[in-house]
Design a protein around this motif. Structure first.
Motif, PDB file in Angstrom:
ATOM      1  N   HIS A 166       0.833  -1.208   0.000  1.00  0.00           N
ATOM      2  CA  HIS A 166       0.000   0.000   0.000  1.00  0.00           C
ATOM      3  C   HIS A 166       0.868   1.258   0.000  1.00  0.00           C
ATOM      4  CE1 HIS A 166      -3.842  -1.891   0.233  1.00  0.00           C
ATOM      5  NE2 HIS A 166      -3.625  -2.467   1.412  1.00  0.00           N
TER       6      HIS A 166
ATOM      7  N   GLU B 169       2.405   1.629  -3.399  1.00  0.00           N
ATOM      8  CA  GLU B 169       1.386   2.098  -4.349  1.00  0.00           C
ATOM      9  C   GLU B 169       1.213   3.620  -4.248  1.00  0.00           C
ATOM     10  OE1 GLU B 169      -1.515   2.157  -7.271  1.00  0.00           O
ATOM     11  OE2 GLU B 169      -0.122   0.550  -6.750  1.00  0.00           O
ATOM     12  N   MET B 170       1.214   4.149  -3.013  1.00  0.00           N
ATOM     13  CA  MET B 170       1.073   5.607  -2.835  1.00  0.00           C
ATOM     14  C   MET B 170       2.286   6.349  -3.403  1.00  0.00           C
ATOM     15  SD  MET B 170      -0.951   6.207   0.773  1.00  0.00           S
ATOM     16  CE  MET B 170       0.010   5.162   1.862  1.00  0.00           C
TER      17      MET B 170
ATOM     18  N   LYS C  83       1.894   6.485  -7.139  1.00  0.00           N
ATOM     19  CA  LYS C  83       0.915   7.500  -7.508  1.00  0.00           C
ATOM     20  C   LYS C  83       1.521   8.901  -7.391  1.00  0.00           C
ATOM     21  CE  LYS C  83      -3.210   4.795  -6.341  1.00  0.00           C
ATOM     22  NZ  LYS C  83      -3.745   4.731  -7.701  1.00  0.00           N
TER      23      LYS C  83
ATOM     24  N   GLU D 168      -3.674  12.173  -5.934  1.00  0.00           N
ATOM     25  CA  GLU D 168      -3.895  10.733  -6.145  1.00  0.00           C
ATOM     26  C   GLU D 168      -3.707   9.950  -4.845  1.00  0.00           C
ATOM     27  OE1 GLU D 168      -2.462  12.809  -9.748  1.00  0.00           O
ATOM     28  OE2 GLU D 168      -1.691  12.617  -7.706  1.00  0.00           O
ATOM     29  N   VAL D 169      -2.782  10.435  -3.999  1.00  0.00           N
ATOM     30  CA  VAL D 169      -2.521   9.774  -2.713  1.00  0.00           C
ATOM     31  C   VAL D 169      -3.703  10.000  -1.765  1.00  0.00           C
ATOM     32  CG1 VAL D 169      -1.007   9.743  -0.680  1.00  0.00           C
ATOM     33  CG2 VAL D 169      -0.015   9.886  -2.969  1.00  0.00           C
TER      34      VAL D 169
ATOM     35  N   ASP E 145      -6.779  10.588  -2.627  1.00  0.00           N
ATOM     36  CA  ASP E 145      -7.897   9.783  -3.144  1.00  0.00           C
ATOM     37  C   ASP E 145      -7.749   8.316  -2.736  1.00  0.00           C
ATOM     38  OD1 ASP E 145      -8.993  12.024  -4.306  1.00  0.00           O
ATOM     39  OD2 ASP E 145      -8.263  11.589  -6.335  1.00  0.00           O
ATOM     40  N   TYR E 146      -6.528   7.810  -2.791  1.00  0.00           N
ATOM     41  CA  TYR E 146      -6.263   6.404  -2.450  1.00  0.00           C
ATOM     42  C   TYR E 146      -6.505   6.163  -0.950  1.00  0.00           C
ATOM     43  CZ  TYR E 146      -3.790   1.880  -2.503  1.00  0.00           C
ATOM     44  OH  TYR E 146      -3.460   0.541  -2.404  1.00  0.00           O
TER      45      TYR E 146
ATOM     46  N   LEU F 152     -10.236   6.159  -0.462  1.00  0.00           N
ATOM     47  CA  LEU F 152     -10.807   4.949  -1.047  1.00  0.00           C
ATOM     48  C   LEU F 152     -10.582   3.733  -0.138  1.00  0.00           C
ATOM     49  CD1 LEU F 152     -12.023   3.528  -3.665  1.00  0.00           C
ATOM     50  CD2 LEU F 152      -9.640   3.092  -4.288  1.00  0.00           C
ATOM     51  N   MET F 153      -9.357   3.631   0.408  1.00  0.00           N
ATOM     52  CA  MET F 153      -8.992   2.467   1.224  1.00  0.00           C
ATOM     53  C   MET F 153      -9.348   2.655   2.703  1.00  0.00           C
ATOM     54  SD  MET F 153      -7.789   0.543  -1.126  1.00  0.00           S
ATOM     55  CE  MET F 153      -7.047  -0.808  -0.214  1.00  0.00           C
TER      56      MET F 153
END
Length: 198
Positions: free
Chosen positions: A56, A59-60, A63, A182-183, A185-186, A189-190
Motif C-alpha cells: 500500500h 502504491e502511494m 501514484k 492521487e494519494v 484519493d487512495y 478509497l482504502m
C-alpha cells in the motif's frame, strides 16, 4: 561516466508533498540525475502500530511520482533480509546496477546519528551523502562538518510529517493540500488511518 542516483529512504506512511518537494529539489538543483524513493519495509521485529502494509505504501509512492520523470519508486528493500541496514542495501544496489553511483539522501537531523550507523565508515568511503536542512537539526558531529563525502543542498525546510497527517486523518480533518491528489484519493478509497470504532 556513472549515473548519479539519489536514494531517499522512508516508510512513506503516507508520502506527502514535503517528501516530493525535497526529492524534486534534489533532482532539479543538485547533480543527481534521478531520485529513487526507497520504501522501507515493515520490520517484523517491531510492533506494527499504524504502519500500512508494504504494497500500500509503495502504491502511494507510485501514484505520487507518476508526474515526475526523475523520481522513481523503489521496493528494493522488500526482498532483503530483515532487519536490514543501509550499508547492505547500498552493496546490493551496487552489485545489481554497477553503472550507477548511489548517493543516500538524509535530513540534517539524521547526520548527528550517522556515526552510530552500522559500518558508516564504509558508506562514507564508497558513497557521497546528500543532506537537506531540517529545523530540528541539532549540533552535527565535528567529523561530518566539512566532510568531503557530504554534500549539503539548500532544499526548502519542510515541517510536514506523516505522523501529523495520520493523526489529522484519524481526527477527521481535511488535510488534502498536504498530499498529492492521487494519494489523498487512495487513502480515502482504502479508508486508511481512520480511527477504529469498537
Amino acid at each position: 561516466m556513472n549515473r548519479k542516483v539519489g536514494l531517499f529512504f522512508g516508510t512513506f506512511n503516507p508520502i506527502h508533498i514535503g517528501h516530493l518537494i525535497i526529492a524534486n529539489h534534489m533532482a532539479e538543483f543538485s547533480d543527481l540525475e534521478e531520485i529513487w524513493l526507497v520504501v522501507t519495509p515493515h520490520n517484523p521485529l517491531k510492533k506494527k502500530s499504524t504502519l500500512l502494509e508494504n504494497h500500500h505504501r509503495l502504491e502511494m509512492v507510485y501514484k505520487a511520482c507518476a508526474n515526475f520523470e526523475r523520481l522513481k519508486p523503489s521496493n528494493i528493500e522488500f526482498g532483503l533480509e530483515q532487519p536490514n541496514y543501509t550499508v547492505k542495501t547500498l552493496l546490493h544496489l551496487q552489485e545489481k546496477y554497477p553503472t550507477n553511483e548511489f548517493c543516500p539522501i538524509m535530513g540534517e537531523d539524521n547526520l548527528k546519528s550517522l556515526h552510530k550507523w552500522k559500518n558508516y565508515e564504509v558508506i562514507l568511503e564508497n558513497h557521497q551523502i546528500y543532506v537537506y536542512p531540517r529545523i530540528s537539526a541539532e549540533k552535527v558531529q565535528n567529523q561530518f562538518k566539512n566532510h568531503p563525502k557530504i554534500t549539503r543542498v539548500a532544499a526548502p525546510v519542510m515541517e510536514i510529517s506523516s505522523t501529523f497527517i495520520r493523526k489529522a486523518i484519524a481526527e477527521g480533518k481535511n488535510i488534502s493540500p498536504m498530499l498529492p491528489e492521487e494519494v489523498w484519493d487512495y487513502i480515502k478509497l482504502m479508508n486508511f488511518y481512520k480511527k477504529k470504532t469498537v
